[in-house]
Design a protein around this motif. Structure first.
Motif, mmCIF file in Angstrom:
data_model
loop_
_atom_site.group_PDB
_atom_site.id
_atom_site.type_symbol
_atom_site.label_atom_id
_atom_site.label_comp_id
_atom_site.label_asym_id
_atom_site.label_seq_id
_atom_site.Cartn_x
_atom_site.Cartn_y
_atom_site.Cartn_z
ATOM 1 N N GLY A 211 -5.975 45.771 8.690
ATOM 2 C CA GLY A 211 -5.677 45.412 7.312
ATOM 3 C C GLY A 211 -6.935 45.176 6.505
ATOM 4 O O GLY A 211 -7.055 45.637 5.357
ATOM 5 N N PHE B 229 0.645 42.622 12.047
ATOM 6 C CA PHE B 229 0.152 41.243 12.009
ATOM 7 C C PHE B 229 1.308 40.248 11.885
ATOM 8 O O PHE B 229 1.389 39.262 12.623
ATOM 9 N N HIS B 230 2.237 40.512 10.969
ATOM 10 C CA HIS B 230 3.317 39.561 10.723
ATOM 11 C C HIS B 230 4.374 39.581 11.824
ATOM 12 O O HIS B 230 5.043 38.575 12.054
ATOM 13 N N TYR C 287 -2.865 49.802 5.208
ATOM 14 C CA TYR C 287 -2.894 48.346 5.019
ATOM 15 C C TYR C 287 -1.513 47.729 5.275
ATOM 16 O O TYR C 287 -1.398 46.717 5.973
ATOM 17 N N ILE C 288 -0.464 48.329 4.739
ATOM 18 C CA ILE C 288 0.891 47.802 4.941
ATOM 19 C C ILE C 288 1.294 47.913 6.415
ATOM 20 O O ILE C 288 1.940 47.022 6.970
ATOM 21 N N LEU D 18 9.157 46.463 4.555
ATOM 22 C CA LEU D 18 7.791 46.887 4.891
ATOM 23 C C LEU D 18 7.791 48.259 5.565
ATOM 24 O O LEU D 18 6.947 49.117 5.260
ATOM 25 N N THR E 159 0.093 33.063 -2.083
ATOM 26 C CA THR E 159 -0.714 32.558 -0.971
ATOM 27 C C THR E 159 -1.436 31.285 -1.363
ATOM 28 O O THR E 159 -1.513 30.324 -0.585
ATOM 29 N N GLY F 65 -3.786 44.398 13.794
ATOM 30 C CA GLY F 65 -3.249 44.373 12.439
ATOM 31 C C GLY F 65 -4.174 43.665 11.471
ATOM 32 O O GLY F 65 -4.392 44.127 10.345
ATOM 33 N N TRP F 66 -4.740 42.540 11.891
ATOM 34 C CA TRP F 66 -5.674 41.793 11.036
ATOM 35 C C TRP F 66 -6.916 42.631 10.731
ATOM 36 O O TRP F 66 -7.340 42.746 9.584
ATOM 37 N N GLN G 107 -0.306 45.088 8.111
ATOM 38 C CA GLN G 107 0.405 43.852 7.794
ATOM 39 C C GLN G 107 1.687 43.725 8.610
ATOM 40 O O GLN G 107 2.055 42.636 9.054
#
Length: 360
Positions: free
Chosen positions: A260, A229-230, A222-223, A197, A357, A256-257, A226
């Motif tokens: 994103g 977030f992760h 966006y990445i 990532l 998902t 992050g959420w 992510q």
């Protein structure tokens, strides 16, 4: 007709998986010498305390358990709310089972987790966990909340969880060596994932800046979101930050959420040129970006989060899913019409994780 049949079969399988995973199980976990690990999912009894004031001395009474606790479905997601949730299980060790085990609790983004292990005769050991506790105070310094415990024939385990994040609670009992091997292997794989990532973020930011491509820059944003977030939802932020990192562990995954959601809507808007082709949809996408960013004060000041806000969080999740499906449908339509290779690349790039998902 073939496509309709394929979609129908897919949704039937999803429904079958849903009802299978929602069976009422609630049986005592069996521990034996050759049991490397056993999941406690589906073995819990559950009690939701909407007052948040129930005390362990009352909750742990046998009559209280019989009256108020109910079997919990094997899929543990209880959504967003501000109740205090209690979980109870009593593992059953076989005669050859080792006495020492490691109890590992997730998900990692639970602010307050209290654990009681023992029985009414000899008393209970109390562990105060959750990422609002200093990382250095954990019994085992792992990504999730883990502790070594001794288990005999009469051992009972109580969990009390309070969180304003999505309430996903799962737990596993590990033999000590198996736990060490699992953590080592899991951290290696996840480290590779985060490394990839990070490389993607750097590459797309550089490429997007050099090409002056707003779509690539939005995708890079966006990445990046992510990644934040992760790192939070996989439990790495307390490990990386250490000390009293409760504020950052709260704020960064939420940023992050939100980031994103905003960046991906912006990417779709630019990629599909909605301003020129579908101006009303363009306005809706911009409105959703603004709606996502309106949550930012609550991400930076988590103490403002209350029951009322969680309904808007659910709404934002639904809107994000809605925008994704609209964008994918338009992407497929535009590719069929114009045969632009980059449109197919974006479609495949997002279809694969969307399918993963859905299956997950």
């Amino acid at each position: 007709p073939r496509y309709v049949l394929a979609v129908a079969i897919f949704f039937v399988l999803l429904l079958a998986a849903y009802f299978y995973n929602n069976k009422i199980l609630a049986v005592s976990p069996q521990l034996a010498k050759d049991t490397a690990s056993v999941s406690l999912d589906g073995t819990f009894l559950h009690f939701a305390d909407d007052t948040g004031k129930a005390l362990f001395d009352s909750v742990s009474q046998e009559l209280f358990i019989q009256k108020h606790f109910t079997p919990l479905r094997s899929s543990r997601s209880l959504g967003y709310n501000t109740d205090a949730h209690w979980f109870y299980t009593n593992p059953h060790p076989h005669a050859d089972a080792p006495r020492r085990w490691v109890l590992s609790i997730g998900s990692p983004e639970l602010e307050n987790v209290d654990v009681w292990v023992g029985n009414p005769q000899r008393g209970f050991a109390h562990y105060v966990l959750g990422y609002h506790q200093p990382y250095e105070n954990r019994p085992l310094r792992t990504r999730q909340f883990s502790m070594p415990i001794d288990i005999d024939q009469n051992t009972q385990i109580f969990l009390r969880v309070y969180t304003t994040n999505a309430l996903n609670v799962h737990a596993t009992l590990w033999q000590v060596n198996a736990f060490t091997a699992h953590e080592t292997r899991d951290n290696f794989y996840r480290g590779g994932y985060f490394g990839i990532l990070l490389i993607v973020v750097v590459f797309y930011f550089i490429f997007g800046l050099r090409a002056a491509d707003s779509v690539l820059l939005a995708y890079a944003g966006y990445i990046t979101a992510q990644l934040l977030f992760h790192l939070g939802t996989n439990g790495y932020l307390p490990v990386l930050l250490g000390g009293n990192s409760a504020w950052a562990t709260d704020a960064l995954p939420r940023i992050g959420w939100l980031g994103g959601a905003a960046c991906i809507a912006l990417m779709w808007d630019k990629l599909l040129a909605l301003k020129n082709t579908l101006p009303r949809l363009h306005v809706f996408y911009l409105w959703n970006i603004g709606f996502s960013l309106s949550f930012l004060p609550f991400a930076l000041m988590p103490f403002l989060v209350g029951e009322w806000l969680l309904y808007f969080v659910k709404l934002e999740n639904v809107l994000n899913i809605f925008i994704f499906f609209i964008s994918m449908a338009l992407l497929w339509r535009y590719w069929r019409r114009d045969k632009r290779a980059e449109l197919l690349v974006y479609f495949v790039a997002f279809a694969i994780p969307a399918l993963a998902t859905a299956v997950n």
